[in-house]
Structure formats: structure tokens, C-alpha cells
Motif scaffolding. Structure first.
Motif, mmCIF file in Angstrom:
data_model
loop_
_atom_site.group_PDB
_atom_site.id
_atom_site.type_symbol
_atom_site.label_atom_id
_atom_site.label_comp_id
_atom_site.label_asym_id
_atom_site.label_seq_id
_atom_site.Cartn_x
_atom_site.Cartn_y
_atom_site.Cartn_z
ATOM 1 N N THR A 31 -9.715 -7.011 -18.254
ATOM 2 C CA THR A 31 -9.673 -8.468 -18.344
ATOM 3 C C THR A 31 -10.422 -8.897 -19.601
ATOM 4 O O THR A 31 -11.216 -8.130 -20.158
ATOM 5 N N ILE A 32 -10.194 -10.133 -20.018
ATOM 6 C CA ILE A 32 -10.872 -10.645 -21.213
ATOM 7 C C ILE A 32 -12.385 -10.707 -20.971
ATOM 8 O O ILE A 32 -13.181 -10.472 -21.892
ATOM 9 N N THR B 263 -8.415 -13.600 -29.078
ATOM 10 C CA THR B 263 -8.976 -14.917 -28.735
ATOM 11 C C THR B 263 -10.507 -14.908 -28.739
ATOM 12 O O THR B 263 -11.134 -15.954 -28.635
ATOM 13 N N SER C 289 -0.912 -16.543 -28.776
ATOM 14 C CA SER C 289 -2.252 -16.622 -28.178
ATOM 15 C C SER C 289 -2.985 -17.931 -28.446
ATOM 16 O O SER C 289 -4.169 -18.040 -28.139
ATOM 17 N N THR D 129 -4.182 -19.152 -31.093
ATOM 18 C CA THR D 129 -5.316 -18.961 -32.004
ATOM 19 C C THR D 129 -5.048 -19.748 -33.292
ATOM 20 O O THR D 129 -3.994 -20.371 -33.436
ATOM 21 N N GLN E 256 -0.352 -8.781 -18.758
ATOM 22 C CA GLN E 256 -0.685 -10.061 -18.114
ATOM 23 C C GLN E 256 -1.984 -10.626 -18.679
ATOM 24 O O GLN E 256 -2.291 -11.793 -18.482
ATOM 25 N N GLN E 257 -2.783 -9.768 -19.312
ATOM 26 C CA GLN E 257 -4.132 -10.166 -19.710
ATOM 27 C C GLN E 257 -4.135 -10.896 -21.048
ATOM 28 O O GLN E 257 -3.228 -10.734 -21.860
ATOM 29 N N ILE E 258 -5.203 -11.665 -21.267
ATOM 30 C CA ILE E 258 -5.363 -12.417 -22.519
ATOM 31 C C ILE E 258 -5.790 -11.452 -23.629
ATOM 32 O O ILE E 258 -6.597 -10.551 -23.404
ATOM 33 N N SER E 259 -5.251 -11.647 -24.841
ATOM 34 C CA SER E 259 -5.566 -10.754 -25.958
ATOM 35 C C SER E 259 -7.002 -10.937 -26.445
ATOM 36 O O SER E 259 -7.529 -12.059 -26.490
ATOM 37 N N GLU F 118 -4.527 -2.657 -28.888
ATOM 38 C CA GLU F 118 -3.608 -3.465 -28.068
ATOM 39 C C GLU F 118 -2.154 -3.147 -28.395
ATOM 40 O O GLU F 118 -1.321 -4.046 -28.541
#
Ligand SMILES: *Cc1c(COP(=O)(O)O)cnc(C)c1O
Length: 370
Positions: free
Chosen positions: A179-180, A214, A86, A88, A208-211, A201
Motif C-alpha cells: 500500500t502507499i 505521488t 496519477s 501528479t 489497485q494501489q496508488i503509485s 513499478e
């Protein structure tokens, strides 16, 4: 689903809140094709088996000693792993590890105030652990298509003023994800009432989505719960982890049992993380198989809920969910009846398991004449 409250013997001084409950019980049946608990169908690759054997040979000579109470090496490796996925800059101070993410969830309930708010249908273990921990659980709803109406959820947070807000993304059992930007709206609303937003999670690596990890710099009130049980193909080891603000991780140290994570568990997880590319290598294959399975279900005139994970919720059959579940068990295929009338959930298995499932399902539907 037996054991009604009245079945508990009177002499057992059980807490009243437990008398109504039944144990978590996804059936563990001995059938050929098990597609009911969202595991990764692929066993550990041989190089990992060899590495585990070598590492265990070392570790077992020290089993007279307690394990590292704070799992420092493991948490550091988890930080490196997440930073790779990610982008991070996490350190071990932001990570807590436990025996499966279910223990993470339980620790959150032990540490935090009531009430807790969630949006159903979602992971049934959240309200179950709330009850066993004696935390009041308030159930919000999802839309008919199982998406989450964010403005409704924000209003609900303001109305309930919970200490904990639970969200699962991708959501189990529906497969839908947020979604984020949507997670950020919920984090903001939670912050407004001094609540933690717990983002489960468990299936993040498929999504497909951002964790939500972040968002931790911006929203210290987010706690992300993750696991090595699903995409990581390591369910038997029992390793889950929380990613959160260091102040929250410090609170986990208060509620954890001393030496809760065995030396063998820590060693197994560390060894697997050193080979994470290998272990996550079949995610692409699973997603391809999922898309094929969706096509096969549609070809049987069934309906599917769009999945961002390694399982599919489907409907459109004329049996009851319970009847179709049993007919499939009789034919050697175990799915999950998630107590949503008219729906069953299937885990994406190996290509051979998926073919067998579709063949047996076709047989069940034909018997019924549809
Ligand atoms: C499977 C699952 C978990 C539990 O995972 P463990 O780490 O094996 O305890 C947690 N949350 C969700 C949504 C799951 O589906």
C-alpha cells in the motif's frame, strides 16, 4: 544454468565478481503458448501500426544525425501520461528515459554508493545488476506468504544502513503489492539513513494501489522505475523510465552513455504515448482473464498467491517445479520456473492461450494421478 566459474578460460581477464555469474536467461523457446515473461499478449493495434509507419518514414530520413541526447519531447510526453494516471504535476525534469527499465536500474547502480538492500523473493535482476556493477547486495526476507513485514524491513534498513533500498510492487514473481502507506514507512526509514528507496513499478498499471510517484513531493529520496514493456504492450521497443527528484535525474545524465536512446526508440515511444488510451485499453480484459485463470487453477485443487498484476504464482502440485515446467514445455506451453521450490509462475495470456494452458496443465496433473 550452465557455465560454472571454472569454465571461464584463464586468459580472459574477467573481474572476479563476474566469474561466478551466469547470464540472465529466461528461456526463449519456440512453443505455441508463451506465458513466461509477463508480456502483454495483444499485439499493437492497427491504428498504432499505421501511426508508427508514418512516423518512422519521417525519422529515417534523418538517421545520419544523432538522436536528441536528452529525449526532451519523450520525457515531456511521459510526464503528461503520468499526470493523467496519477493526478501528479510532474515535468520532464523529474523523468529519465532509457532502453528498458533494466537500463534505468543499471544506471542507478552506476550512480549510487553501496550497499544495496532488497527483500527476496523479488526481481532477480536487481541483485544481478548489483553484482555486475560491483555493488554489495544484502538480501532481506519476505514472509512465508510473500508479503513484506514492514517493521522488519524498517529494522533491516536501520541495521544495514544501505545507500539503496529496492522494493518491487506489485512484486515479481509473487504478484503481491504494497500500500502507499507501507511505501511511505519505507521511504521514511530510508531517509533516516540517507538512502534512496527505489520502487520498481514495472506492473503499476495493473495494480489497485496508488503509485509511489505521488509521494515524490514529500520524499525526494524516492526513485520510481517504470516501463512500457508490460501493461503498455511495447516490450520489443525497450523503453523504461525513472520518475524522481530533478537532482537524481541530473545524476542520471552523468552515467548515461551519450545518445543512448535511438531516434527510432524515441519516435516509437512518443507515438505510442499519443495513443496511450488505446494501448492501455486491454488492461481490464487482462485482469478479467487473470481472475478467470485463478478460478481455473483453484478448480484444479492448486493454490495461488493473490495477484495484483498480470501473472500468477501457483503451487500445490506434486511434481517438482522443474518437472512440471518441462512437461508443460513438451505440451507447447512455456511458464517460468522462478527457482521457488513447489511454485511456478504463469503470465496471463489471451483467453485462448489461457484455456490451452489450463487444458495442458490438467493433462499433466492427471498423468500424475492427482
Ligand atoms: C519486466 C521487469 C522489468 C524490466 O522491464 P524492461 O523495461 O523491459 O527492462 C523491471 N522490473 C520488473 C520487476 C520486471 O518484472
Amino acid at each position: 544454468m550452465s557455465s560454472a566459474s571454472s569454465n571461464w578460460p584463464k586468459w580472459l581477464p574477467l573481474r572476479e565478481t563476474l566469474r561466478e555469474l551466469t547470464p540472465y536467461g529466461a528461456p526463449q523457446l519456440d512453443v505455441a503458448v508463451k506465458l513466461n515473461t509477463n508480456e502483454n499478449p495483444f499485439p499493437p493495434p492497427l491504428p498504432l501500426v499505421a501511426a508508427l509507419e508514418a512516423r518512422f518514414a519521417e525519422v529515417i530520413t534523418g538517421l545520419n544525425r544523432y538522436p536528441d541526447r536528452d529525449a526532451v519531447a519523450l520525457r515531456s510526453k511521459l510526464a503528461v501520461f503520468l499526470n493523467g494516471l496519477s493526478a501528479t504535476h510532474l515535468t520532464k525534469e523529474s523523468i529519465w528515459a532509457a532502453n528498458g527499465s533494466n537500463e534505468i536500474l543499471q544506471s542507478i547502480f552506476l550512480a549510487c554508493k553501496a550497499p544495496a538492500l532488497g527483500f527476496l523473493p523479488s526481481y532477480s535482476v536487481h541483485p544481478l545488476i548489483a553484482r555486475t556493477a560491483g555493488t554489495k547486495w544484502i538480501a532481506g526476507e519476505r514472509n512465508e506468504d510473500f508479503s513484506l513485514n514492514i517493521s522488519y524491513a524498517v529494522e533491516k534498513i536501520k541495521e544495514v544502513v544501505p545507500s539503496l533500498v529496492f522494493i518491487t510492487t506489485p512484486n515479481n514473481p509473487t504478484g503481491t503489492s504494497l500500500t502507499i502507506a507501507q511505501i511511505e514507512e519505507l521511504a521514511l526509514a530510508a531517509k533516516g539513513v540517507a538512502a534512496l528507496l527505489v520502487v520498481d513499478e514495472a506492473y503499476a498499471e495493473f495494480s489497485q494501489q496508488i503509485s509511489a510517484i505521488t509521494l515524490l513531493d514529500k520524499y525526494p529520496n524516492i526513485v520510481v522505475s517504470r516501463t512500457m514493456s508490460k501493461a503498455f504492450a511495447f516490450a520489443g521497443v525497450r523503453l523504461g523510465y525513472a520518475v524522481a527528484n530533478p537532482a537524481f535525474i541530473a545524476a542520471m545524465m552523468i552515467v548515461r552513455l551519450p545518445y543512448h536512446l535511438s531516434s527510432l526508440t524515441q519516435a516509437a515511444a512518443e507515438t505510442a504515448l499519443d495513443m496511450s488510451d488505446l494501448l492501455l485499453g486491454n488492461i481490464h480484459e487482462i485482469k478479467t482473464a487473470r481472475d478467470q485463470l485463478v478460478q481455473d487453477l483453484l478448480a484444479l485443487n492448486l493454490r495461488v498467491v493473490p495477484s495484483d498484476s498480470n501473472f500468477i504464482l501457483f503451487s500445490g502440485f506434486t511434481h517438482t517445479a522443474g518437472d512440471l515446467w518441462q512437461l508443460l514445455v513438451d505440451r507447447g506451453v512455456l511458464l517460468r520456473d522462478v527457482a521457488l521450490p513447489g511454485f511456478l509462475r504463469v503470465t496471463v495470456g489471451s483467453p485462448a492461450e489461457n484455456r490451452r494452458f489450463i487444458a495442458e496443465l490438467r493433462g499433466c496433473l492427471a498423468e500424475k494421478g492427482i
